[in-house]
Design an enzyme around this catalytic site. Structure first.
Site, PDB file in Angstrom:
ATOM      1  N   TYR A 151       9.028   6.778   3.471  1.00 23.08           N
ATOM      2  CA  TYR A 151       8.002   5.842   3.002  1.00 23.08           C
ATOM      3  C   TYR A 151       7.413   5.010   4.151  1.00 23.08           C
ATOM      4  O   TYR A 151       6.639   4.090   3.951  1.00 23.08           O
ATOM      5  CB  TYR A 151       8.635   4.929   1.945  1.00 23.08           C
ATOM      6  CG  TYR A 151       7.684   4.315   0.942  1.00 23.08           C
ATOM      7  CD1 TYR A 151       7.377   4.973  -0.248  1.00 23.08           C
ATOM      8  CD2 TYR A 151       7.109   3.072   1.166  1.00 23.08           C
ATOM      9  CE1 TYR A 151       6.531   4.394  -1.181  1.00 23.08           C
ATOM     10  CE2 TYR A 151       6.255   2.490   0.231  1.00 23.08           C
ATOM     11  CZ  TYR A 151       5.974   3.150  -0.934  1.00 23.08           C
ATOM     12  OH  TYR A 151       5.138   2.579  -1.868  1.00 23.08           O
ATOM     13  N   LYS A 158       1.317  -0.976   3.199  1.00 23.93           N
ATOM     14  CA  LYS A 158       1.481  -2.009   2.169  1.00 23.93           C
ATOM     15  C   LYS A 158       1.797  -3.368   2.818  1.00 23.93           C
ATOM     16  O   LYS A 158       1.334  -4.414   2.341  1.00 23.93           O
ATOM     17  CB  LYS A 158       2.587  -1.611   1.188  1.00 23.93           C
ATOM     18  CG  LYS A 158       2.255  -0.385   0.338  1.00 23.93           C
ATOM     19  CD  LYS A 158       1.061  -0.602  -0.566  1.00 23.93           C
ATOM     20  CE  LYS A 158       0.909   0.493  -1.611  1.00 23.93           C
ATOM     21  NZ  LYS A 158      -0.327   0.355  -2.396  1.00 23.93           N
TER      22      LYS A 158
HETATM   23  N1  LIG Z   1       4.227   4.287  -9.108  1.00 27.45           N
HETATM   24  C1  LIG Z   1       5.057   3.400  -8.605  1.00 27.45           C
HETATM   25  O1  LIG Z   1       6.289   3.468  -8.810  1.00 27.45           O
HETATM   26  C2  LIG Z   1       4.525   2.255  -7.791  1.00 27.45           C
HETATM   27  C3  LIG Z   1       5.397   1.262  -7.374  1.00 27.45           C
HETATM   28  C4  LIG Z   1       4.910   0.174  -6.658  1.00 27.45           C
HETATM   29  C5  LIG Z   1       3.566   0.103  -6.344  1.00 27.45           C
HETATM   30  N2  LIG Z   1       2.732   1.086  -6.734  1.00 27.45           N
HETATM   31  C6  LIG Z   1       1.320   0.968  -6.358  1.00 27.45           C
HETATM   32  O2  LIG Z   1       0.556   0.872  -7.553  1.00 27.45           O
HETATM   33  C7  LIG Z   1      -0.722   1.477  -7.353  1.00 27.45           C
HETATM   34  C8  LIG Z   1      -0.953   2.550  -8.405  1.00 27.45           C
HETATM   35  O3  LIG Z   1       0.112   3.460  -8.356  1.00 27.45           O
HETATM   36  P1  LIG Z   1       0.207   4.692  -9.370  1.00 27.45           P
HETATM   37  O4  LIG Z   1       1.556   5.275  -9.180  1.00 27.45           O
HETATM   38  O5  LIG Z   1      -0.258   4.271 -10.715  1.00 27.45           O
HETATM   39  O6  LIG Z   1      -0.896   5.659  -8.699  1.00 27.45           O
HETATM   40  P2  LIG Z   1      -1.358   7.126  -9.097  1.00 27.45           P
HETATM   41  O7  LIG Z   1      -0.916   7.514 -10.459  1.00 27.45           O
HETATM   42  O8  LIG Z   1      -1.000   7.996  -7.943  1.00 27.45           O
HETATM   43  O9  LIG Z   1      -2.954   6.929  -9.143  1.00 27.45           O
HETATM   44  C9  LIG Z   1      -3.639   6.668  -7.974  1.00 27.45           C
HETATM   45  C10 LIG Z   1      -5.054   6.301  -8.308  1.00 27.45           C
HETATM   46  O10 LIG Z   1      -5.735   6.099  -7.075  1.00 27.45           O
HETATM   47  C11 LIG Z   1      -6.861   6.964  -7.025  1.00 27.45           C
HETATM   48  N3  LIG Z   1      -7.067   7.408  -5.651  1.00 27.45           N
HETATM   49  C12 LIG Z   1      -6.196   8.082  -4.858  1.00 27.45           C
HETATM   50  N4  LIG Z   1      -6.782   8.333  -3.658  1.00 27.45           N
HETATM   51  C13 LIG Z   1      -8.035   7.804  -3.724  1.00 27.45           C
HETATM   52  C14 LIG Z   1      -9.133   7.741  -2.832  1.00 27.45           C
HETATM   53  N5  LIG Z   1      -9.101   8.274  -1.592  1.00 27.45           N
HETATM   54  N6  LIG Z   1     -10.267   7.118  -3.244  1.00 27.45           N
HETATM   55  C15 LIG Z   1     -10.340   6.586  -4.466  1.00 27.45           C
HETATM   56  N7  LIG Z   1      -9.338   6.609  -5.358  1.00 27.45           N
HETATM   57  C16 LIG Z   1      -8.209   7.213  -4.989  1.00 27.45           C
HETATM   58  C17 LIG Z   1      -6.539   8.116  -7.956  1.00 27.45           C
HETATM   59  O11 LIG Z   1      -7.750   8.737  -8.410  1.00 27.45           O
HETATM   60  P3  LIG Z   1      -7.693  10.188  -9.132  1.00 27.45           P
HETATM   61  O12 LIG Z   1      -7.038   9.931 -10.462  1.00 27.45           O
HETATM   62  O13 LIG Z   1      -9.097  10.622  -9.252  1.00 27.45           O
HETATM   63  O14 LIG Z   1      -6.862  11.051  -8.243  1.00 27.45           O
HETATM   64  C18 LIG Z   1      -5.794   7.388  -9.074  1.00 27.45           C
HETATM   65  O15 LIG Z   1      -6.701   6.808  -9.975  1.00 27.45           O
HETATM   66  C19 LIG Z   1      -0.714   1.998  -5.927  1.00 27.45           C
HETATM   67  O16 LIG Z   1      -1.286   1.034  -5.086  1.00 27.45           O
HETATM   68  C20 LIG Z   1       0.757   2.171  -5.640  1.00 27.45           C
HETATM   69  O17 LIG Z   1       1.054   2.148  -4.260  1.00 27.45           O
HETATM   70  C21 LIG Z   1       3.168   2.170  -7.448  1.00 27.45           C
END
Ligand SMILES: NC(=O)c1ccc[n+]([C@@H]2O[C@H](COP(=O)([O-])OP(=O)(O)OC[C@H]3O[C@@H](n4cnc5c(N)ncnc54)[C@H](OP(=O)(O)O)[C@@H]3O)[C@@H](O)[C@H]2O)c1
Length: 250
Positions: A151, A158
């Protein structure tokens, strides 16, 4: 915590945490710009918009690559034409390269930096002229401050976002508030679904809250930060991890 008459852009709101944030802000009254990157997620983004419209909210669905400066500029000009203003920006979109140091190549660093760090700065620069009083919330993760396997690159990005959150909170004050929400492992997301079951179970065992956070847990805190009740919170990164980061030997 009424958000009526506010317009919110949630980047990456086609799915996962961004979707939950868009729905939560919409439930509280905000009109929502739903954003995604790929053609293949258009239907998911439209489904979020449909759910919001059934609540009486106005919506706009925009596809844009946040790593591409001209696409970001286009996205904000579409928002300006549609709504004439922006009150809330949630920088949620993210993309990772999960590799150890010795396998991280130049192109991986560029990707992680462009999509995560440069993108939030670009979005904020375009959002500010549309805001009279505004709120910006950046979504980060525990990897900003704790070791997680493979990571390193995203964790550094981040951490940079949390640092920029502090800088921009001062630079854009008093009219614009900037904070971050820092999540631990969030259930029901692509990332948590990639985790082997035994790792997930171990994380739950180590979590004082006794469960993983859900996207809605993150969304409720984002909604609070967007509300006038959070007026005096500036430049903070609020950890939502059920307490897992507290333990050394739990
Ligand atoms: N999941 C976890 O456990 C977790 C934990 C802590 C923090 N977070 C943070 O929470 C946030 C959301 O996480 P998630 O897991 O829900 O994410 P996710 O399901 O991977 O979704 C990512 C989103 O970002 C969009 N995206 C990716 N690359 C992009 C780009 N180049 N330009 C524009 N849009 C883009 C994707 O669009 P498409 O749908 O069109 O691909 C999707 O809507 C992130 O910042 C992540 O780091 C996540």
């Amino acid at each position: 915590m009424d958000l009526h008459n506010r317009v919110a852009l949630v980047t990456g709101s086609s799915r996962g945490i961004g979707r939950a944030i868009a729905l939560e802000l919409g439930r509280r009254g905000a009109d929502i710009v739903i954003h995604h990157r790929r053609n293949s997620t258009r239907a998911q983004a439209e489904a979020v918009a449909q759910e919001l419209r059934s609540l009486g909210r106005r919506t706009l669905v925009i596809k844009a690559d946040v790593a591409d400066p001209s696409d970001v500029a286009r996205m904000f000009s579409v928002i300006q034409s549609a709504f004439g203003k922006l009150d809330i920006l949630v920088n949620n979109a993210a993309s990772a390269v999960f590799r150890p140091l010795l396998q991280l190549e130049e192109k991986h660093w560029e990707h992680v930096w462009d999509v995560n760090v440069r993108a939030i700065t670009l979005c904020i620069k375009h959002a500010v002229p549309l805001m009279s009083r505004g709120v910006i919330v950046n979504i980060t993760s525990l990897g900003s401050m704790r070791y997680l396997p493979n990571y390193g690159a995203l964790g550094a990005a981040k951490a940079a976002i949390e640092s920029l959150t502090r800088s921009y909170a001062v630079e854009l004050a008093p009219a614009i508030r900037v904070n971050a929400v820092c999540g631990g492992l969030v259930d029901e997301t692509g990332f948590s679904e990639m985790m082997p079951l035994d790792v997930k179970e171990r994380v739950i065992q180590l979590t004082p809250a006794g469960r993983l956070a859900k996207p809605e847990d993150i969304a409720k805190v984002v909604a609070f930060l967007c509300s006038d009740d959070a007026e005096m919170i500036r430049g903070q990164s609020i950890i939502i991890d059920g307490g897992i980061a507290l333990g050394l030997l739990t």
